[in-house]
Design an enzyme around this catalytic site. Structure first.
Site, PDB file in Angstrom:
ATOM      1  N   MET A  56       1.019  -1.011   0.310  1.00  0.00           N
ATOM      2  CA  MET A  56       0.271  -0.453   0.168  1.00  0.00           C
ATOM      3  C   MET A  56       0.745   0.941   0.248  1.00  0.00           C
ATOM      4  SD  MET A  56      -3.157   1.730   2.942  1.00  0.00           S
ATOM      5  CE  MET A  56      -2.244   1.952   4.063  1.00  0.00           C
ATOM      6  N   ARG A  57       1.528   1.718   1.073  1.00  0.00           N
ATOM      7  CA  ARG A  57       2.528   2.619   1.333  1.00  0.00           C
ATOM      8  C   ARG A  57       3.451   2.436   0.195  1.00  0.00           C
ATOM      9  NH1 ARG A  57       0.192   1.167   5.686  1.00  0.00           N
ATOM     10  NH2 ARG A  57       0.964  -0.844   5.181  1.00  0.00           N
ATOM     11  N   ARG A 106      10.149  -3.600  -6.042  1.00  0.00           N
ATOM     12  CA  ARG A 106       9.947  -4.095  -5.012  1.00  0.00           C
ATOM     13  C   ARG A 106       9.088  -5.865  -5.468  1.00  0.00           C
ATOM     14  NH1 ARG A 106       5.649  -4.298  -0.450  1.00  0.00           N
ATOM     15  NH2 ARG A 106       7.224  -2.398   0.295  1.00  0.00           N
ATOM     16  N   GLN A 136      12.149   2.872   3.631  1.00  0.00           N
ATOM     17  CA  GLN A 136      11.589   3.003   4.968  1.00  0.00           C
ATOM     18  C   GLN A 136      12.556   3.624   5.477  1.00  0.00           C
ATOM     19  OE1 GLN A 136       8.177   1.580   5.978  1.00  0.00           O
ATOM     20  NE2 GLN A 136       8.979   2.507   7.238  1.00  0.00           N
ATOM     21  N   ASN A 164      14.331  -7.921   6.723  1.00  0.00           N
ATOM     22  CA  ASN A 164      15.355  -6.520   5.966  1.00  0.00           C
ATOM     23  C   ASN A 164      15.152  -4.905   6.825  1.00  0.00           C
ATOM     24  OD1 ASN A 164      12.072  -6.835   6.585  1.00  0.00           O
ATOM     25  ND2 ASN A 164      11.646  -7.186   3.727  1.00  0.00           N
ATOM     26  N   ASP A 225       7.745  -4.178  13.404  1.00  0.00           N
ATOM     27  CA  ASP A 225       7.274  -5.205  12.924  1.00  0.00           C
ATOM     28  C   ASP A 225       6.584  -6.470  12.633  1.00  0.00           C
ATOM     29  OD1 ASP A 225       6.530  -5.373   9.795  1.00  0.00           O
ATOM     30  OD2 ASP A 225       9.139  -5.387   9.318  1.00  0.00           O
ATOM     31  N   SER A 229       7.515 -12.128   7.514  1.00  0.00           N
ATOM     32  CA  SER A 229       7.225 -10.912   6.194  1.00  0.00           C
ATOM     33  C   SER A 229       7.016 -11.225   5.579  1.00  0.00           C
ATOM     34  CB  SER A 229       8.981 -10.587   5.948  1.00  0.00           C
ATOM     35  OG  SER A 229       9.211  -9.737   6.739  1.00  0.00           O
ATOM     36  N   CYS A 265       6.541  -0.314  10.444  1.00  0.00           N
ATOM     37  CA  CYS A 265       6.584   0.464   9.573  1.00  0.00           C
ATOM     38  C   CYS A 265       5.295   0.201   8.918  1.00  0.00           C
ATOM     39  CB  CYS A 265       7.481   0.014   8.710  1.00  0.00           C
ATOM     40  SG  CYS A 265       7.594  -1.912   8.880  1.00  0.00           S
ATOM     41  N   LEU A 266       4.669  -0.642   9.426  1.00  0.00           N
ATOM     42  CA  LEU A 266       2.889  -0.980   9.227  1.00  0.00           C
ATOM     43  C   LEU A 266       2.850  -1.792   7.813  1.00  0.00           C
ATOM     44  CD1 LEU A 266       0.860   2.722   8.854  1.00  0.00           C
ATOM     45  CD2 LEU A 266       1.668   0.751  10.811  1.00  0.00           C
TER      46      LEU A 266
HETATM   47  N1  NVA Z   1       9.784  -6.665   7.027  1.00  0.00           N
HETATM   48  C1  NVA Z   1       7.926  -6.388   6.910  1.00  0.00           C
HETATM   49  C2  NVA Z   1       7.679  -5.075   5.993  1.00  0.00           C
HETATM   50  C3  NVA Z   1       6.800  -4.684   5.081  1.00  0.00           C
HETATM   51  C4  NVA Z   1       6.982  -3.372   4.992  1.00  0.00           C
HETATM   52  C5  NVA Z   1       7.838  -7.458   5.054  1.00  0.00           C
HETATM   53  O1  NVA Z   1       9.203  -8.091   4.473  1.00  0.00           O
HETATM   54  O2  NVA Z   1       6.616  -8.004   4.688  1.00  0.00           O
HETATM   55  N1   CP Z   2       5.735  -0.093   4.840  1.00  0.00           N
HETATM   56  C1   CP Z   2       5.825  -0.673   3.428  1.00  0.00           C
HETATM   57  O1   CP Z   2       6.600  -0.741   2.614  1.00  0.00           O
HETATM   58  O2   CP Z   2       3.920  -0.998   3.720  1.00  0.00           O
HETATM   59  P1   CP Z   2       3.604  -1.503   2.429  1.00  0.00           P
HETATM   60  O3   CP Z   2       4.014  -2.465   2.462  1.00  0.00           O
HETATM   61  O4   CP Z   2       2.165  -0.879   2.238  1.00  0.00           O
HETATM   62  O5   CP Z   2       4.663  -0.541   1.089  1.00  0.00           O
END
Ligand code: NVA
Ligand code: CP
Length: 307
Positions: A56-57, A106, A136, A164, A225, A229, A265-266
């Site tokens: 999302m972010r 990503r 982030q 990460n 976090d 992940s 970080c959400l």
């Molecule tokens: N550690 C998490 C961060 C999400 C922004 C992941 O990699 O899913």
């Molecule tokens: N914090 C972060 O990267 O959020 P998203 O996974 O929603 O992009």
């Protein structure tokens, strides 16, 4: 260090460059928040955004930021180009470089972003890999500057999985001096080489511990976090058991002390790695932190595009 084409790891940049980018973020943030819409440095420019994972972010902040500053961003989801599967990464890199001024990606494997950057002739930005998440951490540092005053000299305590996000904290700790503590269960420590690199840099005080209660004492920031992940979701049930005792709850925040801010970080899983009460508490700065993704990244893109 020489000017770099890409934004892949925080530690590729020196302290003055990082602080210069963050100064620019503050400046452009103020401009955008004032309602000013005539500053269009990205006019006529396009960005390709590759997402092998959900977001999302990252998606919304990059797309909105680039567009508010005059550019056009193109979202490529997991089913679109299927980098490395439908088409080789080196081909994706060279084709997109011919259409776009900048690429953001990503991905799962960190090697994919390295390959993309190697073959792209335009700047490549790391929008999270299994290894790190430099955008982030830039937003996080901006948020700490706004709330605490500066990162230098603060105590940041991360509680949870050595993932990460932790690697990006360790990499910035090898450039800017502060006190970083990662409290994680045994067997979930961050990458050993990255810890050593940060310790050997001799810039920051770095501690890796298995005792969250001891770790958070005197913290300026307690950071959390998800325990599983993206890419590890099938391990979620197992991790929930192993990570008992590593939830950031009201009691842990009390041990941290009255000056401690809560950051994440959400997306957050309330009731798992953090309680609802901690996310909603007055000292939680998770939403200013999320907003700062856009401002930090705008400044990163301005820096890479030299505008
Ligand atoms: N550690 C998490 C961060 C999400 C922004 C992941 O990699 O899913
Ligand atoms: N914090 C972060 O990267 O959020 P998203 O996974 O929603 O992009």
């Amino acid at each position: 260090k020489a000017e770099l084409k890409d934004f892949l790891h925080i530690s590729d940049f020196d302290k003055s460059t990082i602080l210069k980018i963050l100064d620019r973020a503050v400046e452009v943030k103020a401009l955008l928040k004032s309602g000013e819409r005539t500053y269009l440095p990205f006019k006529g420019k396009t960005m390709a955004m590759i997402f092998a994972k959900p977001s999302m972010r990252t998606r919304v902040s990059f797309e909105t930021g680039f567009s508010l500053l005059g550019g056009h961003a193109i979202y490529l989801g997991p089913n679109d180009i299927q980098m490395g599967k439908r088409e080789e990464t080196r081909d994706v890199a060279r084709v997109l470089s011919r259409y776009n001024d900048i690429i953001m990606a990503r991905v799962f494997a960190h090697q994919d972003i390295l390959d993309l950057a190697k073959y792209a002739t335009v700047p490549v930005i790391n929008g999270l890999t299994d290894y790190n998440h430099p955008c982030q951490i830039m937003a996080d540092v901006l948020t700490i500057i706004e709330h605490v005053g500066q990162l230098e000299g603060t105590k940041v305590v991360y509680v949870g999985d050595g993932n990460n996000i932790v690697h990006s904290w360790l990499l910035i700790a090898s450039v800017i001096p502060f006190h970083f503590v990662c409290a994680c269960p045994k067997g979930f420590e961050p990458d050993k080489k990255t810890v050593e690199k940060a310790q050997q840099a001799g810039i920051s005080k770095i501690e890796i511990t298995n005792d969250p209660k001891e770790a958070v004492k005197g913290a300026d920031v307690v950071y959390s976090d998800v325990w599983a992940s993206m890419g590890q979701k099938e391990e979620a049930a197992y991790r929930h058991q192993v990570f008992q005792g590593f939830q950031v709850d009201e009691n842990l925040m009390k041990i941290a002390g009255p000056k401690a801010y809560f950051m994440h970080c959400l997306p957050a899983e309330r009731g798992v790695e953090v309680t609802d009460g901690v996310v909603e508490a007055p000292n939680s700065i998770v939403f200013p932190q999320a907003e700062n993704r856009m401002h930090a990244q705008n400044a990163i893109m301005l820096h890479l595009l030299g505008v």
